[in-house]
Every structure is written in C-alpha cells, then in structure tokens.
Design an enzyme around this catalytic site. Structure first.
Site, PDB file in Angstrom:
ATOM      1  N   HIS A 101     -17.500  -2.985   6.690  1.00 37.91           N
ATOM      2  CA  HIS A 101     -16.294  -2.905   7.506  1.00 37.91           C
ATOM      3  C   HIS A 101     -16.064  -1.534   8.120  1.00 37.91           C
ATOM      4  O   HIS A 101     -15.695  -1.427   9.296  1.00 37.91           O
ATOM      5  CB  HIS A 101     -15.093  -3.291   6.643  1.00 37.91           C
ATOM      6  CG  HIS A 101     -13.781  -3.295   7.358  1.00 37.91           C
ATOM      7  ND1 HIS A 101     -13.503  -4.149   8.404  1.00 37.91           N
ATOM      8  CD2 HIS A 101     -12.663  -2.543   7.194  1.00 37.91           C
ATOM      9  CE1 HIS A 101     -12.277  -3.926   8.844  1.00 37.91           C
ATOM     10  NE2 HIS A 101     -11.748  -2.945   8.139  1.00 37.91           N
ATOM     11  N   ARG A 142     -12.005   4.983   2.105  1.00 38.82           N
ATOM     12  CA  ARG A 142     -10.874   5.104   3.033  1.00 38.82           C
ATOM     13  C   ARG A 142      -9.661   4.327   2.552  1.00 38.82           C
ATOM     14  O   ARG A 142      -9.765   3.172   2.148  1.00 38.82           O
ATOM     15  CB  ARG A 142     -11.285   4.587   4.423  1.00 38.82           C
ATOM     16  CG  ARG A 142     -10.140   4.569   5.427  1.00 38.82           C
ATOM     17  CD  ARG A 142     -10.622   4.117   6.785  1.00 38.82           C
ATOM     18  NE  ARG A 142     -11.009   2.719   6.821  1.00 38.82           N
ATOM     19  CZ  ARG A 142     -10.190   1.716   7.106  1.00 38.82           C
ATOM     20  NH1 ARG A 142      -8.924   1.946   7.369  1.00 38.82           N
ATOM     21  NH2 ARG A 142     -10.644   0.475   7.146  1.00 38.82           N
TER      22      ARG A 142
END
Length: 514
Positions: A342, A377
């Site tokens: 992703h 993240r």
C-alpha cells in the site's frame, strides 16, 4: 529521435523548475512554486493514474479542541517503531492545521458536522479524532480535483504529458533537467532543479492497492543519478484490501475499524484477539495478524454488518460502491480482506528542505524518505507529509543557483522485464514476512534485469537488498529468522552498494548480509 538510440548534447540552462509527478506532492509543489515558472511532467493527464485519487481515509491534522500538534507528533513517533525523527514529526504535525486552511481557501469541500465544524474521524494508532475527510471516504479524489483546478488557474505552471526517463546534469554534476519520452521519441527538458514526486512502489507486488504505474521509477532515476536511498525495506501492507480477485485490489479504509468494524475469521472468531491494540493496532501489527491467520488456512473478513453497514453508503460511499461491484452487501455480509502492498516508507533520502544528496535534485511525497514515517506510517499522514514539504521545497529551490549548461550523457537503454514474474518474486520473498533465503533469492533474480536497465527491477532489488541487510524485525519489516529488535538505525544504499551486494550473492559465494 529513435527511442533507444543513445545521444549526447548540451543545452542552455533554464530557469524553470521541473516537477515530475502529478499526485498531491507534485501538484502542491508546483502551486507553492508559483509565480516562478514550473513544468509539471505527468505520465497521464492531470487527475488520472495517481494514488492520491484513491486515498480513502483523509488527512491527519490536529484540528480538534482536545488535540495539539505535540499529541499528533507523539502518535507518529510511536507508530514509527524507533525510526521516526521526532523533530520532523513535530514540524509536520505543526504545519497540519495551516495546510487544511490552505485547502479550504482553494475550495476543498471537507465534511462538516451540523454546527459547521470539520467532521473529524478516528483511525488506528491515533489518540484523538483528527482525520479530516471529504466525501466520506473520497478524500484523495476530492483533494486531487481541488488541486488540479488550482493548477489550471495558475499561469506559471505548464503541464507536459510524458514519461521521465533520465536526469540531466550540468558541468558541476548538479541535476539540471530531465530526459523525457513521448510517443516513442526522447527529448531534453532543462531546468534549474528537478523535484521528484513520482509516488510509491506498490505495483511491484502481486497484491497491491496502488495504480499499475506505482513501480518506483523515480527511485530508479534518483539512484542512477547517484542519490542515496534510505529505508527501502519498509513497505507498508494495508491490512484490509478487499480480496475479491481484482488487480489492483480495492481498499476498505482503516476508518471503518475506527467506526467499529472488526476483523473476524470464517467462524466469527476475532482475528486480533490477544494482540495489543486489537483491531486498532498499528497497520504492521494488524497486517501480520491477518497474514498469520491466512497462513493457518483461515479466511479473514472485515465485519461491518448491522448499523455500520447500513450507514456505509453515506459515510463510506467509495467502499460501499466497491462492495456493490463485488456483489457484497455489507449490511448482511462480512467483507473478505487480506494485506496488500500500500505505501512505501523508504525512498530518496532528503533533508528538511526536501533536498536529496545530489545537488539540484529534490523529492516530495511517497518517493522521499523524510524521517516522518520511520518503520511504519501512521494512518492519514501521507497526504499531510506531501503538502507540508511542498512549500519547504519551493523555498529551497528559489535559492538554488542557476545551473550552467545542462548535459545529456549517452543514456542506457531502458528495458522492461517480465513484470508479473517480478511482482510474484517480491510478493513471495519480500512481502509481509521475510527471511534470508527468500531475500537472497529475490536479489539473485532481480539483479540481472536491473543491470540490463529495467527500472522496476532496480527498485525491487533495492527493496530486497535493504531487507536482507536489516537483520532484525521492526515496523513493517518482519524477518522470521530475526524476530528481535536491535538498536534503531536507518538503512542507506547507493547504486554501487546494490551492485556490490548483488555481486556478493552470486551462486557459489557466501551470503555476507543474511
């Protein structure tokens, strides 16, 4: 000019800044550079083919009365598994509210509550509701459309639909332009500086939520120009890609779990039971939990049945539409999910102004390694990071000395390898769980194609080689043969480092980095 013929020439320097890529990072940088002249190089017409338009969650910003940039920064550092740089996290978090105001001034129609205040959502590993969204789960598309309209109103920005194939230098070695290709012909585009905003690497994996063009070409351009790449091993796998056979895989936003959706197996048992944070644990933890369940032969589902499923067409219209296309009624049926590549936390090493280790070359957004994301993240920090660095890059570019003549050297022929084979290799050997044997195999398979001029193979090689060199498990990088954590440190690699590792792993030689 023949597309594959080497050529060499010099051109007078240009005062234009060249921005490569037209997602949120490229568009925001071009707008922040105004009224200075900019050429925006994009592989497709504006608004098409960029991962920004697919972003569902939103933009993280400390806008609530109970929130503050320091809290946002602390959550970012906690998610980054020891590699987020605290000063970068605080600087970006502090910029967040002003960036939302900037988008509002550009007429971005963010969702609001009955009193007219921004409707703030909650996502995994955030301690406060701070996700600013538009159109429910259509934030990326709506922000992209807002920025495209703003670019169209800005006379100083020229848009060029072409592919960037190589970087030009001046007599001092500074980057001073781009070699582009369009309709089979190559041409030179000189500039005072180049900003790479080319996005991520997800399309190098067989299971991904990214557009097919997300193959890390900007990373290959930077590496071939001599730039240092950092933390390339950290590929974030979104836990809840909708597993219905589509390629790329549609995404079920993390915000669904923030609103009460749960992860279950085919028996209805909770997949994340006993794991700290449960369904709202950081993405790497949830991805591994699902991966391990799948490895045991279980099937995994995102359960939105009941009230959340009934509200989905209004609150999450994008996911509702994706479910409808797949024949799933989320009011009555759980959604099959699995992890998929992703987001890439690694990238071109840059400083606080977005400058790479090569003069004249900058990077913004997912292609850059800024120190914000670390090893994992935090959800909805990606759009924020791109917008935060855009004005800092624009300010730094304004101070770049005008280059001398831009020089185009004879360019290596760029080739495409078997893309599907490459995707299978990275999926199998450099995916959610890794080990030395698999990573060594990946390096050996990818190195020949990378040497032959395949940019996708070069980027994949950098991921695999960096993962092989990190003999620990941290954040999105999990080594089954090295499950422990050691002292946090960044991984940095140059092109020569990659070739040296590939040489060392030739059959018959000892595996020196496993």
């Amino acid at each position: 000019m023949n597309a594959h013929a080497p050529f060499s020439f010099t051109l007078p320097a240009s005062d234009r800044t060249i921005v490569v890529g037209a997602g949120i990072a490229g568009l925001a940088t071009a707008l922040r550079l105004a009224p200075r002249p900019v050429t925006l190089v994009t592989a497709a017409p504006l608004g098409i083919g960029t991962a920004t338009g697919w972003a569902q969650g939103g933009i993280a910003a400390a806008m609530g009365d109970d929130d503050a940039p320091a809290l946002h920064a602390a959550d970012t550092v906690a998610a980054g598994a020891g590699l987020t740089e605290a000063d970068v996290a605080l600087r970006v978090a502090a910029a967040g509210p002003g960036l939302i105001d900037w988008l509002v001034a550009l007429a971005a129609p963010f969702d609001r509550d009955a009193a007219g205040a921004l409707a703030l959502g909650l996502e995994a590993a955030h301690s406060r509701r701070r996700i600013v969204r538009a159109g429910g789960d259509s934030t990326g598309r709506i922000v992209l459309e807002t920025l495209v309209r703003a670019v169209g109103r800005t006379a100083s920005i020229s848009v060029l639909v072409a592919s960037a194939r190589d970087l030009m230098r001046d007599s001092s070695g500074a980057v001073a332009g781009v070699i582009c290709e369009r309709d089979g012909a190559r041409f030179a585009l000189p500039g005072r500086a180049v900003v790479l905003a080319t996005g991520g690497v997800g399309a190098l994996y067989a299971s991904t939520t990214n557009p097919r063009g997300a193959t890390g070409r900007g990373l290959a351009l930077a590496a071939r120009a001599g730039a240092i790449l950092r933390d390339m091993e950290f590929v974030q796998f979104h836990p809840t890609a909708i597993a219905t056979g589509a390629d790329p895989m549609p995404l079920a936003t993390e915000a669904l779990r923030g609103e009460g959706a749960s992860l279950i197996d085919e028996t209805g048992a909770p997949v994340m039971a006993g794991i700290a944070g449960g369904d709202l644990a950081p993405r790497d933890v949830v991805a591994r939990g699902i991966f391990q369940a799948l490895a045991r032969g279980a099937r995994v589902f995102l359960d939105c049945r009941g009230d959340l499923g009934a509200r989905m067409p209004v609150r999450f219209p994008t996911v509702a539409g994706l479910c409808a296309e797949a024949g799933i009624d989320p009011r009555k049926q759980a959604i099959p999910v699995r992890p998929a590549a992703h987001y890439h936390m690694g990238g071109v090493k840059v400083d606080g102004s977005g400058a790479s280790t090569v003069p004249g070359l900058f990077a913004c957004g997912e292609v850059a390694s800024t120190g914000l994301h670390g090893a994992n993240r935090l959800a909805s920090n990606s759009l924020l990071e791109a917008m935060a660095f855009a004005p800092w890059i624009a300010e730094a570019v304004s101070g770049v000395a005008a280059p001398g003549y831009a020089r185009a050297e004879p360019m290596e022929r760029r080739v495409d390898s078997d893309r599907e084979a490459l995707r299978r290799i990275l999926e199998r050997q450099a995916g959610v769980v890794r080990d030395a044997d698999g990573l060594t195999e990946a390096v050996r398979h990818l190195a020949p194609a990378a040497r032959a001029g395949c940019d996708a193979a070069l980027t994949g090689l950098a991921i695999a080689a960096s993962a092989l060199s990190r003999r620990e498990s941290r954040g999105a990088h999990w080594r089954s043969d090295h499950p422990q954590q050691v002292a946090p440190a960044h991984t940095e690699m140059s092109l020569s480092d990659l070739w040296a590792m590939a040489d060392a792993l030739e059959p018959g030689r000892d595996v020196v980095a496993a």
